[in-house]
Write a protein that holds these residues in place. Sequence first.
Motif, PDB file in Angstrom:
ATOM      1  N   UNK A  16       0.830  -1.216   0.000  1.00 62.16           N
ATOM      2  CA  UNK A  16       0.000   0.000   0.000  1.00 62.16           C
ATOM      3  C   UNK A  16       0.859   1.259   0.000  1.00 62.16           C
ATOM      4  N   UNK A  17       1.866   1.249   0.862  1.00 60.49           N
ATOM      5  CA  UNK A  17       2.723   2.430   0.996  1.00 60.49           C
ATOM      6  C   UNK A  17       3.548   2.643  -0.273  1.00 60.49           C
ATOM      7  N   UNK A  18       4.074   1.557  -0.834  1.00 62.07           N
ATOM      8  CA  UNK A  18       4.817   1.696  -2.090  1.00 62.07           C
ATOM      9  C   UNK A  18       3.927   2.279  -3.186  1.00 62.07           C
ATOM     10  N   UNK A  19       2.666   1.865  -3.229  1.00 60.97           N
ATOM     11  CA  UNK A  19       1.731   2.409  -4.221  1.00 60.97           C
ATOM     12  C   UNK A  19       1.532   3.907  -4.022  1.00 60.97           C
ATOM     13  N   UNK A  20       1.380   4.333  -2.777  1.00 61.42           N
ATOM     14  CA  UNK A  20       1.195   5.757  -2.491  1.00 61.42           C
ATOM     15  C   UNK A  20       2.406   6.559  -2.945  1.00 61.42           C
ATOM     16  N   UNK A 151     -14.862   4.417 -12.034  1.00 54.21           N
ATOM     17  CA  UNK A 151     -13.639   3.863 -12.615  1.00 54.21           C
ATOM     18  C   UNK A 151     -12.734   3.304 -11.530  1.00 54.21           C
ATOM     19  N   UNK A 152     -12.601   4.065 -10.439  1.00 51.90           N
ATOM     20  CA  UNK A 152     -11.815   3.646  -9.280  1.00 51.90           C
ATOM     21  C   UNK A 152     -12.699   3.731  -8.040  1.00 51.90           C
ATOM     22  N   UNK A 153     -12.283   3.118  -6.963  1.00 46.90           N
ATOM     23  CA  UNK A 153     -13.018   3.330  -5.716  1.00 46.90           C
ATOM     24  C   UNK A 153     -13.052   4.813  -5.379  1.00 46.90           C
ATOM     25  N   UNK A 163      -5.593   1.955  -2.931  1.00 46.04           N
ATOM     26  CA  UNK A 163      -4.277   1.472  -2.501  1.00 46.04           C
ATOM     27  C   UNK A 163      -4.408   0.238  -1.620  1.00 46.04           C
ATOM     28  N   UNK A 164      -5.517   0.112  -0.927  1.00 41.49           N
ATOM     29  CA  UNK A 164      -5.770  -1.080  -0.121  1.00 41.49           C
ATOM     30  C   UNK A 164      -6.288  -2.231  -0.974  1.00 41.49           C
ATOM     31  N   UNK A 165      -7.041  -1.904  -2.012  1.00 42.20           N
ATOM     32  CA  UNK A 165      -7.610  -2.944  -2.867  1.00 42.20           C
ATOM     33  C   UNK A 165      -6.542  -3.704  -3.641  1.00 42.20           C
ATOM     34  N   UNK A 166      -5.589  -2.998  -4.220  1.00 41.09           N
ATOM     35  CA  UNK A 166      -4.611  -3.632  -5.108  1.00 41.09           C
ATOM     36  C   UNK A 166      -3.871  -4.791  -4.437  1.00 41.09           C
ATOM     37  N   UNK A 167      -3.292  -4.611  -3.251  1.00 46.44           N
ATOM     38  CA  UNK A 167      -2.609  -5.745  -2.626  1.00 46.44           C
ATOM     39  C   UNK A 167      -3.551  -6.900  -2.283  1.00 46.44           C
ATOM     40  N   UNK A 168      -4.808  -6.567  -1.943  1.00 49.54           N
ATOM     41  CA  UNK A 168      -5.732  -7.638  -1.589  1.00 49.54           C
ATOM     42  C   UNK A 168      -6.151  -8.429  -2.821  1.00 49.54           C
ATOM     43  N   UNK A 169      -6.232  -7.782  -3.969  1.00 48.82           N
ATOM     44  CA  UNK A 169      -6.491  -8.510  -5.213  1.00 48.82           C
ATOM     45  C   UNK A 169      -5.304  -9.410  -5.561  1.00 48.82           C
ATOM     46  N   UNK A 185     -14.851  -4.813  -8.648  1.00 47.10           N
ATOM     47  CA  UNK A 185     -13.501  -4.778  -8.084  1.00 47.10           C
ATOM     48  C   UNK A 185     -12.473  -5.223  -9.115  1.00 47.10           C
ATOM     49  N   UNK A 186     -12.809  -6.232  -9.905  1.00 42.50           N
ATOM     50  CA  UNK A 186     -11.902  -6.699 -10.952  1.00 42.50           C
ATOM     51  C   UNK A 186     -11.652  -5.586 -11.964  1.00 42.50           C
ATOM     52  N   UNK A 187     -12.709  -4.871 -12.358  1.00 46.61           N
ATOM     53  CA  UNK A 187     -12.571  -3.778 -13.326  1.00 46.61           C
ATOM     54  C   UNK A 187     -11.738  -2.640 -12.745  1.00 46.61           C
ATOM     55  N   UNK A 188     -11.951  -2.324 -11.478  1.00 48.79           N
ATOM     56  CA  UNK A 188     -11.176  -1.262 -10.830  1.00 48.79           C
ATOM     57  C   UNK A 188      -9.709  -1.664 -10.739  1.00 48.79           C
ATOM     58  N   UNK A 189      -9.461  -2.910 -10.380  1.00 52.12           N
ATOM     59  CA  UNK A 189      -8.086  -3.396 -10.290  1.00 52.12           C
ATOM     60  C   UNK A 189      -7.390  -3.330 -11.645  1.00 52.12           C
ATOM     61  N   UNK A 190      -8.110  -3.656 -12.701  1.00 53.22           N
ATOM     62  CA  UNK A 190      -7.540  -3.581 -14.047  1.00 53.22           C
ATOM     63  C   UNK A 190      -7.198  -2.140 -14.416  1.00 53.22           C
ATOM     64  N   UNK A 191      -8.078  -1.205 -14.049  1.00 54.07           N
ATOM     65  CA  UNK A 191      -7.808   0.212 -14.324  1.00 54.07           C
ATOM     66  C   UNK A 191      -6.581   0.695 -13.559  1.00 54.07           C
ATOM     67  N   UNK A 192      -6.416   0.207 -12.343  1.00 56.25           N
ATOM     68  CA  UNK A 192      -5.247   0.573 -11.551  1.00 56.25           C
ATOM     69  C   UNK A 192      -3.975  -0.027 -12.149  1.00 56.25           C
ATOM     70  N   UNK A 193      -4.063  -1.267 -12.618  1.00 56.98           N
ATOM     71  CA  UNK A 193      -2.905  -1.929 -13.204  1.00 56.98           C
ATOM     72  C   UNK A 193      -2.430  -1.226 -14.475  1.00 56.98           C
ATOM     73  N   UNK A 194      -3.328  -0.469 -15.107  1.00 54.71           N
ATOM     74  CA  UNK A 194      -2.980   0.243 -16.337  1.00 54.71           C
ATOM     75  C   UNK A 194      -2.231   1.546 -16.069  1.00 54.71           C
ATOM     76  N   UNK A 195      -2.088   1.941 -14.819  1.00 58.10           N
ATOM     77  CA  UNK A 195      -1.345   3.152 -14.475  1.00 58.10           C
ATOM     78  C   UNK A 195       0.144   2.797 -14.435  1.00 58.10           C
ATOM     79  N   UNK A 196       0.941   3.313 -15.350  1.00 60.13           N
ATOM     80  CA  UNK A 196       2.339   2.872 -15.463  1.00 60.13           C
ATOM     81  C   UNK A 196       3.148   3.019 -14.176  1.00 60.13           C
TER      82      UNK A 196
END
Length: 210
Positions: A16-20, A151-153, A163-169, A185-196
Motif C-alpha cells: 500500500x505504501x509503495x503504491x502511495x 472507474x476507481x473506488x 491502494x488497499x484494494x490492489x494488494x488484496x487482489x 472490483x476486478x474492473x477497478x483493479x484492471x484500471x489501476x494496473x494500467x497506471x504505469x
Amino acid sequence: MKLRLFDYWRSSASYRVRLALALKGVAYERVAVNLVAAEQLDAANRARNPQGQVPTLEVDGVPIIQSLAIIDWIDATYPNPRLIPTDPFQRARALAQALVIAADTHPIDNMRVLKRLGTQFGADQAAKDDWYRHWIATGFAALEAMAGDRKFLGGDAPNIADLCLVPQMYNARRFALPLEPYPRLVAIDAALAAIPALGAAHPDAVKPAG
C-alpha cells in the motif's frame, strides 16, 4: 528530506505504501525486512517499530508506523494527487472502504495469525488457505457493494481505498479465490494496473533475487 521505507516485498501493508509513493512520484530508499526469516522481530526493527512489524517509513530518521498513518503523512506532505479527500463525506467514504480491507480483512489473514492457527489449533495448510479465502471473500463482498459505478473506488482517480484494494487482489489471485462475484472490483483493479507508475510498487518488481 530523506525517506527510507522498511518493508517486505510481499507484505500487503508495505505494498500500500509503495503504491502511495509511486502515485506521488516520491523518491525513497527501500530497506528490505525479511518476514520469513523473522527479521521484523529483531532489536533493530523493534526500535523503529515497537509492534515488530512492517512497514515503517523513516523521515529524516523519524519513524512512522502503520500503513494508513504513513499514507496519511505522505498525502499531507505531498498533496498531489490527493489520496484522502478533504470533503468530510468523501473522506468518510474513502476511509470506510479502506478500512474494510486494512482493518477487517487483511489483519485476519496476516502471517502471524496464520501461524497461530497452526500452532494453537493444528490447522494444516489447506485449512489455512480456506481461512484466507473466506475472509477475503467476506471483505470483497462488502466492498463490491460499496464500489458503485466508478472507474476507481476513488471515482475518477485512485484514492486510499484503491491502494488497499490492489494488494488484496494480488493476495486473492495468489490464493486462488474465484473473482467472478466481484466484477466491479476486478474492473477497478484492471484500471489501476494500467497506471504505469504503479508497476514499480508491485511485489514482483521488488522481490529479492534468488
